[in-house]
Write a protein that holds these residues in place. Structure first.
Motif, PDB file in Angstrom:
ATOM      1  N   TYR A  11       5.916   7.981  -7.615  1.00  0.00           N
ATOM      2  CA  TYR A  11       6.913   7.387  -8.519  1.00  0.00           C
ATOM      3  C   TYR A  11       6.210   7.053  -9.825  1.00  0.00           C
ATOM      4  CZ  TYR A  11       9.674   6.364  -4.308  1.00  0.00           C
ATOM      5  OH  TYR A  11      10.390   6.443  -3.143  1.00  0.00           O
ATOM      6  N   ALA A  16       3.197   6.546  -3.912  1.00  0.00           N
ATOM      7  CA  ALA A  16       3.640   5.532  -2.945  1.00  0.00           C
ATOM      8  C   ALA A  16       3.238   5.974  -1.539  1.00  0.00           C
ATOM      9  CB  ALA A  16       5.150   5.345  -3.025  1.00  0.00           C
ATOM     10  N   PRO A  35       2.447  -3.029   6.453  1.00  0.00           N
ATOM     11  CA  PRO A  35       3.012  -4.175   5.735  1.00  0.00           C
ATOM     12  C   PRO A  35       4.078  -3.725   4.740  1.00  0.00           C
ATOM     13  CG  PRO A  35       0.753  -3.721   5.014  1.00  0.00           C
ATOM     14  CD  PRO A  35       1.033  -2.804   6.158  1.00  0.00           C
ATOM     15  N   SER A  36       4.834  -4.679   4.268  1.00  0.00           N
ATOM     16  CA  SER A  36       5.872  -4.399   3.285  1.00  0.00           C
ATOM     17  C   SER A  36       5.241  -3.752   2.037  1.00  0.00           C
ATOM     18  CB  SER A  36       6.553  -5.723   2.934  1.00  0.00           C
ATOM     19  OG  SER A  36       7.452  -5.512   1.911  1.00  0.00           O
ATOM     20  N   GLY A  37       5.861  -2.715   1.540  1.00  0.00           N
ATOM     21  CA  GLY A  37       5.354  -2.043   0.344  1.00  0.00           C
ATOM     22  C   GLY A  37       4.298  -0.994   0.626  1.00  0.00           C
ATOM     23  N   SER A  38       3.988  -0.717   1.908  1.00  0.00           N
ATOM     24  CA  SER A  38       2.920   0.234   2.225  1.00  0.00           C
ATOM     25  C   SER A  38       3.381   1.689   2.130  1.00  0.00           C
ATOM     26  CB  SER A  38       2.350  -0.055   3.616  1.00  0.00           C
ATOM     27  OG  SER A  38       3.367  -0.021   4.598  1.00  0.00           O
ATOM     28  N   GLY A  39       4.696   1.912   1.945  1.00  0.00           N
ATOM     29  CA  GLY A  39       5.177   3.278   1.752  1.00  0.00           C
ATOM     30  C   GLY A  39       5.957   3.836   2.932  1.00  0.00           C
ATOM     31  N   LYS A  40       6.281   2.992   3.916  1.00  0.00           N
ATOM     32  CA  LYS A  40       6.946   3.465   5.133  1.00  0.00           C
ATOM     33  C   LYS A  40       8.304   4.109   4.841  1.00  0.00           C
ATOM     34  CE  LYS A  40       7.076  -0.674   6.932  1.00  0.00           C
ATOM     35  NZ  LYS A  40       6.498  -1.484   5.840  1.00  0.00           N
ATOM     36  N   SER A  41       9.162   3.366   4.114  1.00  0.00           N
ATOM     37  CA  SER A  41      10.500   3.887   3.830  1.00  0.00           C
ATOM     38  C   SER A  41      10.423   5.135   2.967  1.00  0.00           C
ATOM     39  CB  SER A  41      11.341   2.849   3.086  1.00  0.00           C
ATOM     40  OG  SER A  41      11.572   1.763   3.921  1.00  0.00           O
TER      41      SER A  41
HETATM   42  P1  ADP Z   1       7.762  -0.110   2.691  1.00  0.00           P
HETATM   43  O1  ADP Z   1       8.901   0.659   3.271  1.00  0.00           O
HETATM   44  O2  ADP Z   1       6.497   0.065   3.458  1.00  0.00           O
HETATM   45  O3  ADP Z   1       8.079  -1.555   2.472  1.00  0.00           O
HETATM   46  P2  ADP Z   1       8.324   1.446   0.315  1.00  0.00           P
HETATM   47  O4  ADP Z   1       8.214   2.835   0.787  1.00  0.00           O
HETATM   48  O5  ADP Z   1       9.700   0.876   0.173  1.00  0.00           O
HETATM   49  O6  ADP Z   1       7.443   0.499   1.238  1.00  0.00           O
HETATM   50  O7  ADP Z   1       7.605   1.305  -1.093  1.00  0.00           O
HETATM   51  C1  ADP Z   1       6.289   1.795  -1.311  1.00  0.00           C
HETATM   52  C2  ADP Z   1       5.933   1.598  -2.780  1.00  0.00           C
HETATM   53  O8  ADP Z   1       6.720   2.460  -3.592  1.00  0.00           O
HETATM   54  C3  ADP Z   1       6.173   0.202  -3.283  1.00  0.00           C
HETATM   55  O9  ADP Z   1       5.130  -0.125  -4.194  1.00  0.00           O
HETATM   56  C4  ADP Z   1       7.497   0.310  -3.998  1.00  0.00           C
HETATM   57  O10 ADP Z   1       7.576  -0.642  -5.033  1.00  0.00           O
HETATM   58  C5  ADP Z   1       7.467   1.726  -4.554  1.00  0.00           C
HETATM   59  N1  ADP Z   1       8.813   2.315  -4.659  1.00  0.00           N
HETATM   60  C6  ADP Z   1       9.682   2.491  -3.632  1.00  0.00           C
HETATM   61  N2  ADP Z   1      10.808   3.111  -4.052  1.00  0.00           N
HETATM   62  C7  ADP Z   1      10.682   3.324  -5.392  1.00  0.00           C
HETATM   63  C8  ADP Z   1      11.492   3.915  -6.416  1.00  0.00           C
HETATM   64  N3  ADP Z   1      12.694   4.433  -6.120  1.00  0.00           N
HETATM   65  N4  ADP Z   1      10.995   3.944  -7.669  1.00  0.00           N
HETATM   66  C9  ADP Z   1       9.767   3.450  -7.957  1.00  0.00           C
HETATM   67  N5  ADP Z   1       8.952   2.886  -7.038  1.00  0.00           N
HETATM   68  C10 ADP Z   1       9.393   2.815  -5.781  1.00  0.00           C
END
Ligand code: ADP
Length: 338
Positions: A11, A16, A35-41
């Protein structure tokens, strides 16, 4: 079988997910834990085809690069179910089969079968707006399973629920996934949920998969201290392994490896129990939990290089700050790090 081969999602020039590779065999449940923000989603979305990514996502060897989300044959469940509010329960569950052209009679049977599977038999005509949070997530799961997806993608499916419901629904979900023989990727930040539901774990941290393997192997042998701490280890100290027996300052325990040599030992709080014998220390603080008491104990006088440790006592144990206690090692909470 799903193969994720060196997938990177970026991104605004910041990756990510970096170079993530994993495999899920048919019928297996893999938890992507981090952990939250690690890139899982982000990784889940890339697998679903919702996020542009480099690298490859394959099913039984076929590259899915040109295949749009709705043609991948994957079922998705998100944290907040995202049911169609204007359709009743049956209308939600029948949506996928209808898109596949299934005849009305067969659809009704499929809906009934799935409601039975998720423990909501007879709920066909309920408006989804009148469901509790737990019921809504069961319907979302039934809807995702209805078209018989080859892969189920669950993104924090239980996170929106309160603690007690979460635990009971997690146990139900294990049964549902086993009975449906669903090949599943589960995204969660909750290690207990991952342990309850998954056959295998992939631990994600800062966009990288740090370790993957059978749940019990990762639990017993986290790859490094960071992974160990994320998996509940609160004390790390030096030890020694000789012919399958580990010893450290708190005692010794059998380990399932025939290694010999120095080792880094990781202890979860329940690896140290307040008992009548063991290593002495002074209670610094105490907190009651649902089924035990958690204590922090200063052992700096007896154990070199360790100041305080987390340990557990029974609910009835009256250990108070300032009390002298003894800590005995429970092998069940021991990990060998690295
Ligand atoms: P998790 O699911 O582990 O909590 P995410 O996959 O949601 O983590 O996010 C991983 C990183 O990517 C985070 O730093 C988040 O801020 C960033 N991120 C997620 N989606 C977007 C997006 N659509 N645009 C920019 N950055 C994103």
């Amino acid at each position: 079988m799903l193969t994720v081969d060196r997938v990177t999602v970026t991104y605004d020039r910041t990756p990510a997910v970096r170079d993530a590779s994993l495999e899920i065999a048919d019928g297996e449940v893999l938890a992507l834990l981090g952990p939250s923000g690690s890139g899982k989603s982000t990784l889940l979305r890339a697998i679903a085809g919702l996020e542009p990514a480099s690298g490859a996502v394959r099913w039984d060897g076929d590259d899915l690069a040109g295949v749009p989300v709705h043609r991948r044959g994957f079922g998705l469940v998100f944290q907040d179910g995202q049911l169609f509010p204007h359709r009743d329960v049956a209308g939600n569950i029948a949506f996928g089969p209808r898109m596949q052209g299934m005849a009305a009679g067969d659809r009704d049977r499929r809906v009934a079968e799935l409601l039975e599977l998720v423990g909501l038999a007879g709920y066909e005509r309920r408006p989804v707006t009148e469901l509790s949070g737990g019921e809504a997530q069961r319907v979302a799961l039934a809807r995702a399973l209805a078209p018989r997806p080859r892969l189920l993608l669950l993104d924090e499916p239980l996170s929106g629920l309160d603690a007690e419901l979460r635990e009971s629904l997690a146990l139900d979900l294990v049964g549902v996934l086993r009975r449906a023989k669903a090949t599943t990727l589960l995204v969660t930040h909750d290690q207990e949920e991952a342990f309850t539901l998954a056959d295998r774990l992939a631990v994600l941290d800062e966009g990288r998969i740090r370790q993957s393997g059978d749940v019990i192997d990762v639990w017993r042998a986290p790859a490094d201290e960071r992974v160990a701490r994320f998996l509940g280890v609160t004390t790390v100290l030096p030890g020694e392994v000789t012919d399958g027996r580990m010893s450290c300052a708190f005692g010794s325990a059998d380990v399932p490896w025939a290694l010999t040599g120095p080792a880094t030992v990781g202890l979860r709080p329940h690896a140290l129990r307040v008992a009548s014998t063991g290593v002495p220390g002074e209670v610094v603080s105490r907190a009651r939990r649902r089924d035990h008491t958690r204590v922090t104990v200063d052992v700096s006088e007896t154990v070199p290089d360790v100041s305080t440790v987390d340990a557990v006592a029974t609910m009835a144990d009256a250990a108070r700050p300032g009390d002298e206690v003894r800590l005995t090692l429970d092998p069940g909470g021991v990990a060998i790090v690295g």
